[in-house]
Design a protein around this motif. Structure first.
Motif: not given
Ligand code: HEC
Length: 246
Positions: A232-246
């Motif tokens: 769960v933590v990794s999933y939200y972290l990934k979302k946060e990191y890729w937010k500006d790219i997608h």
């Protein structure tokens, strides 16, 4: 597709192997390895009724004390012969050569019996002794035909006699098969109490087969929980990191 079929066949093979092992219906042992009192009762039965012939040479008394929630003193007083020491394994004095002569086969070490035969098999064996006057000790067994072991728990269970019924075999001939049992003498226990005692013994032998299994299962659950939280933590972290790219 072919590969998938091969993989599936390999996956179910071990199951088939077990299913093919003997044609006697095994009773469910229904043991609970977290029930310390059941394990303690099983240990007591084992020491009193089995350890004279069968060893459990990989089981140390002090490890058993710890796992079963007992002190070394309690084990020394109740579960050991005076000649044994707390750090020793559960061995026997009877020489195998001698016992093979007495019983036709030496009593095997029972350390890993539940792993080689399965807990249900051991439970069915312990509840499967019946009167058979043609055998040297006057008993036979439902899962181990012509077993060399006497019914050492007869004083507790009593003795039962098979009730037969005839069925048509695959060759068209009538065959006599065991349909049930009736007691010819009573023991100290009722049938339900005896089944419970056999269950305790089976639980103890299952524990002896892999003393770390309770810890293993317990740790396994925590590992799975940890992985879930990490996911769960990794999933939200990934979302946060890729937010500006997608
Ligand atoms: C008087 C000696 C004696 C005592 C006491 C005894 N056994 Fe046995 N046991 C034997 C012998 C001999 C065999 C081998 C039987 C054979 O292969 O025909 C055996 C076989 C077994 C087997 C089957 C092993 C196998 O895979 O073939 C199990 C399980 C077993 N005993 C459990 C127990 C338990 C549990 C107790 C205590 C309640 C116990 N025995 C007490 C002599 C004994």
């Amino acid at each position: 597709m072919k590969k998938l079929i091969v993989a599936l066949v390999i996956a179910v093979l071990p199951g088939l192997g077990v299913a093919a092992g003997g044609n006697v219906q095994l009773e469910k042992a229904n043991i609970d390895l977290n029930n310390k009192e059941s394990l303690q009762r099983g240990a007591k039965l084992f020491v009193n009724y089995c350890l004279s012939c069968h060893s459990a040479q990989y089981m140390r008394y002090n490890r058993m004390a710890r796992d079963l929630g007992l002190t070394n003193k309690q084990v020394e007083a109740n579960l050991m012969f005076a000649s044994d020491k707390i750090g020793e394994t559960m061995t026997i004095a009877m020489p195998a050569k001698q016992s093979a002569v007495w019983f036709g086969a030496p009593p095997p070490d029972l350390s890993v019996i539940t792993r080689s035969r399965g807990s249900d098999w051991v439970y069915t064996y312990l509840t499967g002794f019946y009167k058979d006057d043609s055998r040297p000790f006057g008993v036979n067994n439902t899962v181990l035909a012509n077993a060399g072991m006497p019914h050492v728990l007869e004083g507790l269970e009593g003795l039962k006699e098979p009730v037969y019924k005839s069925v048509k075999g695959s060759d068209g001939h009538e065959q006599q098969v065991i349909d049930g049992f009736k007691y010819v003498s009573k023991g100290k226990m009722s049938p339900a109490e005896y089944d419970a005692a056999a269950r305790d013994l089976t639980a103890f032998l299952t524990y002896v087969g892999e003393p770390a299994q309770m810890t293993r299962k317990y740790v396994g659950i925590w590992v799975l929980l940890f992985l879930f939280v990490l996911f769960v933590v990794s999933y939200y972290l990934k979302k946060e990191y890729w937010k500006d790219i997608h």
